[in-house]
Each structure stands twice: as C-alpha cells, then as structure tokens.
Design a protein around this motif. Sequence first.
Motif, short mmCIF file in Angstrom:
data_model
loop_
_atom_site.label_atom_id
_atom_site.label_comp_id
_atom_site.label_asym_id
_atom_site.label_seq_id
_atom_site.Cartn_x
_atom_site.Cartn_y
_atom_site.Cartn_z
N THR A 81 -10.20 -5.01 33.01
CA THR A 81 -10.79 -6.34 31.99
C THR A 81 -11.60 -6.97 32.78
OG1 THR A 81 -8.61 -6.22 30.78
CG2 THR A 81 -9.87 -7.85 30.19
N ALA A 119 -5.60 -14.24 17.74
CA ALA A 119 -5.16 -12.93 18.20
C ALA A 119 -4.91 -11.87 17.03
CB ALA A 119 -4.37 -12.92 19.40
N ASN A 146 -8.70 -6.97 25.16
CA ASN A 146 -8.63 -7.74 26.05
C ASN A 146 -9.64 -8.65 26.40
OD1 ASN A 146 -5.64 -8.25 26.45
ND2 ASN A 146 -5.53 -6.82 28.35
N ILE A 149 -10.45 -11.73 24.46
CA ILE A 149 -10.13 -13.15 24.78
C ILE A 149 -10.57 -13.42 25.99
CG2 ILE A 149 -8.12 -13.33 23.11
CD1 ILE A 149 -6.38 -12.21 25.59
N ILE A 206 -5.04 -14.18 32.30
CA ILE A 206 -5.06 -14.30 30.93
C ILE A 206 -4.68 -13.00 30.25
CG2 ILE A 206 -6.29 -14.49 28.60
CD1 ILE A 206 -7.91 -16.83 30.09
N ALA A 207 -5.27 -12.18 30.78
CA ALA A 207 -5.14 -10.51 30.68
C ALA A 207 -3.74 -10.28 30.86
CB ALA A 207 -5.98 -9.89 31.24
N ASN A 209 -0.87 -12.13 31.27
CA ASN A 209 0.08 -12.86 30.37
C ASN A 209 -0.13 -12.28 29.06
OD1 ASN A 209 1.15 -14.08 32.22
ND2 ASN A 209 -0.04 -15.99 32.18
N GLU A 210 -1.01 -11.72 28.38
CA GLU A 210 -1.41 -11.26 27.17
C GLU A 210 -0.18 -10.70 26.56
OE1 GLU A 210 -2.26 -10.13 23.45
OE2 GLU A 210 -2.10 -8.51 25.19
N SER B 114 3.48 -16.96 31.14
CA SER B 114 3.10 -16.49 30.01
C SER B 114 4.07 -17.06 28.91
CB SER B 114 3.11 -14.86 29.99
OG SER B 114 4.68 -14.56 29.54
N ASP B 230 3.41 -15.95 20.37
CA ASP B 230 4.33 -15.45 21.64
C ASP B 230 5.69 -15.92 21.99
OD1 ASP B 230 1.98 -14.22 22.01
OD2 ASP B 230 1.44 -14.57 23.95
#
Lengths: 275, 290
Positions: A81, A119, A146, A149, A206-207, A209-210, B114, B230
């Motif tokens: 990503t 999302a 991904n 975002i 970010i990717a 934790n997506e 996260s 989430d």
Amino acid sequence: MSGIRVRRFLAAVRAALVVIAIFVMLIPIIWIFLAAFKNHVDVYQLKLFFTPTLDNFATVFEPPYLLGPKLLNSTLVALATVAVAIPVATMAAYGFSRFRLIGETAMLVVILATQFVPAVVIILPFFVMFRDIGLLDTRIGLILVNLAIVMPFAIWMIKGFIDGIPLDTEEAAMVDGSSRLGVIRDIVLPMAAPGLLTAGIFCFIIAWNEFLFALILTNKHSVTLPIGLALFKGEEGDLWNLLSAAGIIIMAPMFVLALIIREYFVRGMTMGAVR
Amino acid sequence: MRDDTLKYLLVLPAVLVVSATAVWPLAESLRLSFTVGRLNRPGSLDQYLGFENFSWAFMEDPAFWNSVWVTAVYTVATVGLTTVLALGLALLLAPEGRLRSTARTLLILPFAMSPALIGVSFRFMFNPEFGLFDAFFGLMLPPLAEISWLANPTLAFAVCVMADVWGWIPFLTLVLIGGLAAVPRETIEAARIDGANAWRVFRDVTLPQMGPVLAVVVILKTIFSLKTFDQIFMLTNGGPGTATQTLSHYIYFNGMKYGQIGYAASVAWLMVIPMIILTYFYAKFVFRKE
C-alpha cells in the motif's frame, strides 16, 4: 505559608497530576502488556506479581492460531500500500504545490473529502466487484481498497512538506539548464526525503491497523493481524493471555514507528488544518 | 516536456487512484441504494425500486432509528468528553519541562494502537470475572463488583464511549497543546497584570484564541465518531441486543450478514450526507491560510 512555598506546593501537585494522568492513559496498554507475559492461570487471577513467561508468544504462532501467515499478510499489504501510495502521492503533491491547475481546488477538496467517507460505504461496492472478479480474500484486493484510506493523507502530508521547500534552489537549477524532471529528481526528492519517509510511516500505520476492509474481504488466505484477534476464542471464552500476546505483536512495531514520526503526527492527521 | 503538460501528468495517477478507490465506490453505493440489491439473488443489483429503500428506513425500520439514536448520543458524548478532557490535559502538559515532554511523548502510544485492539483491551478490562475495572470496583465500591458491565445496555454503551474517549484523548491533546503554544504570551501577561485570575485568563484570553483549533478538533472528532465501527465490533458487537449498534455497524450487518446490500447502501448514503456538510466546514479551515 509564604508565596514561594505555595508555588512550590502547586508545582508538585501539578507534577503529580501529570504522572497520574499519563498512568491512567497507559493502563490499558500496561494491562495487555502484563497479561501477555502471564501464564494461563495467572491471567485469571488478576496477579500483579507473577513469574513472566514467553510461552504465549510461541503459542500464538502454533496451530490452530498460526499468527505467522497473518503477520506476513499484514506486512506485505501495508508495505505494498505504501509502495504504491507514496510515489503516486509525491508526484501529485509536487504538481499541486508548484503549479496552478484547472480545477485544482476542486481536486484537493475531493481528495480531502475522501478521507471522511465512511469505510463501510467504500467497501460495499468493492465487495460485490471483488466477488465477481475473484479478488475476495486476496492481498491484491486488500491493497487496492487500502489505497482509498491512505491516499488523501499521503497527498496532503507530502504537499505540506513540498510547500515548505524554498523555490529559489529549483529556479536557480532551471536557469542553469536543468529540466523540470531533473529538478524534481536532483533537488526536490532529496530535500523532501524526510517528509516522504514520515508520510510512508504514517500510511503504514494506517494500513497496518485497518480493520473493516480486512474483516469483510478476507476469510482465510489473506487474513491480517487485527482480524486474527478474533481467533483467540476458546470453548470457555476469550483466551486473554494469547489475545494479549497477539496484541503486543500488533502494537509494538506501531509504537516504534509512531515515536519516530511523533513530531508530524498532528500535522498528518489534520492535513494541515492545524499547523 | 513542457510544464503545462507535465503538471497534469503529475497529478493524473493520484486523481485516477482516488477516483477508482473512493469516488467510484461512493457513486456505485448511491446506485446500489436504489436497487433491490440482494447478494444472493443474481440480477437484483440492477433491479431498481426508486426510493423504496429510503422510505423503508424512515418509515418501517425501528432498528435504523435505533442506530441513528445510538450514533447521535455516542457522537455527542464522545466529542464532548474527549474535547473537555483533552483540553484539561493539554493545559496540564503544555508547559515546557522534562517530565511534561516525556508525558507528551508517551501520549502518542495509545493513538498508535489499532481501534480494534482498543476494543479488545476494554473488553478484557471490563470482564466480570477477572477484569481490571471489576477488581478496582471490588476494592473501592464493593456493590459495583458484581455488575457485568457489557451485559447491561446502558453500561455497555458507557464502556464503548469510555474506550473511544480513551483512544482519542492523546491525539486531541497533542493538537490542543499546539494551539496553546500559538496563544501570544504578551496577551496573557497583559491580562495578568490587569488583575485577571487564572480562570479569567483562560476564559477571556486563551479560550477565544483557541477558537479555530477547537473548531477543527471538534469537526474532525465528530466525523470519526459518526463513523465508529472497529472498537464497537470488538467490544460489544453492537450488543447487548442493539444497545451499542452504531450506523456503521448497522450497515455492516445489513450488507454483510443479511446480504441486503441495496438497503445497506441506502443507509450508508444517509450517513454520507452529514459527512459532506462536516467536510465542507473542515475544508474551510484547511484552505483558510492559502
């Protein structure tokens, strides 16, 4: 009490408040950290003092949990990503920073706005499309969504860095006969390198934790770490010591990365609305 | 190559990527929202029924209104609490010094976690048998020890709010510390010399100066609160019952669990509308200085 004493007392109270506040903020992390090193029995007895064990970290990589492939998926998806997003975003950021374009503001607003699209709205059509073309449960599919975002963050962040590079050097090189692409390669990229690294790390976090995309698109082969957390449910409920060990594996690398770029975290998240 | 051509070639890939990954799904969701849209029924994705999905949501679906209500209360509670607590923490941590600088560094950690993991850790802490909070209340307020937090609708909601607030305080605090640093020293000194006490200085000088930063923070946090998925999914999965079912969660359930993708898309678009309005205000701040 004299004025100095009052002031000293207040300073001590404030220092104590700082310590307490930070401790409270770190409790959930400390709690996970402790549980990750406890054995099965100690977790269920709320002990603060126990014999630490590394067994949990071994168990999560063994069947039936097999965190290894998920770790690999998370790493590959996040890396790919970033590898697509950063070059594409850098080109665009330079374009937006240095030139006037027709529809520039409109494009920038749309790019900004995509960060705010829920999302769950993005994933519905992608699910249908990926089902039809066989991209469900693939890393490629996950990388594609991904990008939705990370791109807005990457473009805005890098644009901020390039805006900060003075024009003079570029203009001087152009006068000396360098081409525009030569200037970008020899002057802008080296000067923007720390910014690109920062944006890359930010997008990687970010990717990594997506959650929602991976939850919907993957089920076996391309499951990532955050989704892997759902595995640690036994017959008797959640296996907290294993969940915690997996949690550490997910968050520890992100802590290191976040500390590296902490100066830019705020600017990145707010896309320059706060400087 | 001439700059006039080059400048468009430079932005083209990014525009294509953003169009394909964000603009297209948004448009396609809008189209789906007017269809029957059943995942298990081929052809239903092109079978249009006008505004029927929307009127169903508004008129006949109490679960939709429940999720609207949950999301609204959740948003007001999390935005309010996070902003106030973060402002307090920012005032506490803003002064220079080694202790505070360490504190500011540590503050980044929860934000790198996260949201799914935050959900897991709060479920862990509020576990009725061996959770940390349970033990804490057992010690401080024994009658509260027997409560199973996540089984009670109101308490489960409160725990979700708590997890969200916890996760966002660090980020808001760091932004607000930046805002505080930008308040001119001389103005504060002048107010002090005029005899204003600490509270008056804060209310009449600091707070008005912080206006734009606070506005940015509140808009941004509102957007993220509205989208919440989430933590909720990992913490309560919308339960008990539908007590913590946010809009995102309701859309997920309709689309993915029941396969009603057309209906999910129409609810999703109802959620996009407030986002557009908020983004409009947010964009004003981003473009303000240019």
